[in-house]
Design a protein around this motif. Structure first.
Motif, PDB file in Angstrom:
ATOM      1  N   GLN A 120       0.569  -1.459   0.165  1.00  0.00           N
ATOM      2  CA  GLN A 120      -0.406  -0.190  -0.105  1.00  0.00           C
ATOM      3  C   GLN A 120       0.881   1.430  -0.036  1.00  0.00           C
ATOM      4  O   GLN A 120       1.142   1.279   1.022  1.00  0.00           O
ATOM      5  CB  GLN A 120      -0.795  -0.138   1.488  1.00  0.00           C
ATOM      6  N   VAL A 121       0.653   2.233  -0.949  1.00  0.00           N
ATOM      7  CA  VAL A 121       1.221   3.375  -0.810  1.00  0.00           C
ATOM      8  C   VAL A 121       0.837   4.314   0.127  1.00  0.00           C
ATOM      9  O   VAL A 121      -0.379   4.599   0.710  1.00  0.00           O
ATOM     10  CB  VAL A 121       1.433   3.953  -2.384  1.00  0.00           C
TER      11      VAL A 121
ATOM     12  N   SER B  27       6.528   4.944   0.934  1.00  0.00           N
ATOM     13  CA  SER B  27       6.126   3.599   0.789  1.00  0.00           C
ATOM     14  C   SER B  27       5.168   3.017   0.158  1.00  0.00           C
ATOM     15  O   SER B  27       4.635   3.435  -0.321  1.00  0.00           O
ATOM     16  CB  SER B  27       5.540   3.525   2.644  1.00  0.00           C
ATOM     17  N   GLY B  28       5.985   2.177   0.221  1.00  0.00           N
ATOM     18  CA  GLY B  28       5.201   1.103  -1.245  1.00  0.00           C
ATOM     19  C   GLY B  28       5.781   0.871  -2.476  1.00  0.00           C
ATOM     20  O   GLY B  28       5.464  -0.099  -2.993  1.00  0.00           O
TER      21      GLY B  28
END
Length: 122
Positions: A1-2, A25-26
């Motif tokens: 998941q971004v 992140s992701g």
């Protein structure tokens, strides 16, 4: 998941400095940018950086005062803001795109952070 998580906002006097951070992140993003929205106004472009080059872009209103940089190892983009003015007061948003945007000054980024408040007192 971004996820894009901004930090570093706050209250500062005119002429002071702040550094904003945006940790992604992701996945990695070839293009990352900062936008801002002042009370009662629309969102506007502030600065962007592309992985390739690297290339940096700035709004005329912040050129010479703000510097955008990135740490690819940390997947983080920074916005160093110096000589802050009351008119810089706004919510600052981080944006990221999985493409190397040829014109990274628009609003067509894939992902946006929640924003961090910057208030500059006179």
């Amino acid at each position: 998941q971004v996820q894009l998580v901004e930090s570093g906002g706050g209250l500062v006097q005119a002429g002071g400095s702040l550094r904003l951070s945006c940790a992604a992140s992701g996945r990695t993003f070839p293009t990352m940018g900062w936008f801002r929205q002042a009370p009662g106004k629309g969102r506007e472009f502030v600065a962007a950086i592309r992985w390739t080059g690297p290339s940096t872009y700035y709004a005329d209103s912040v050129k010479g005062r703000f510097t955008i940089s990135r740490d690819n190892a940390k997947n983080t983009v920074y916005l160093q803001m110096n000589s802050l003015k009351p008119e810089d007061t706004a919510v600052y948003y981080c944006a990221a795109d999985w493409r190397a945007l040829p014109i990274p000054t628009g609003f067509d980024y894939n992902y946006w952070g929640q924003g961090t408040q910057v208030t500059v007192s006179s």
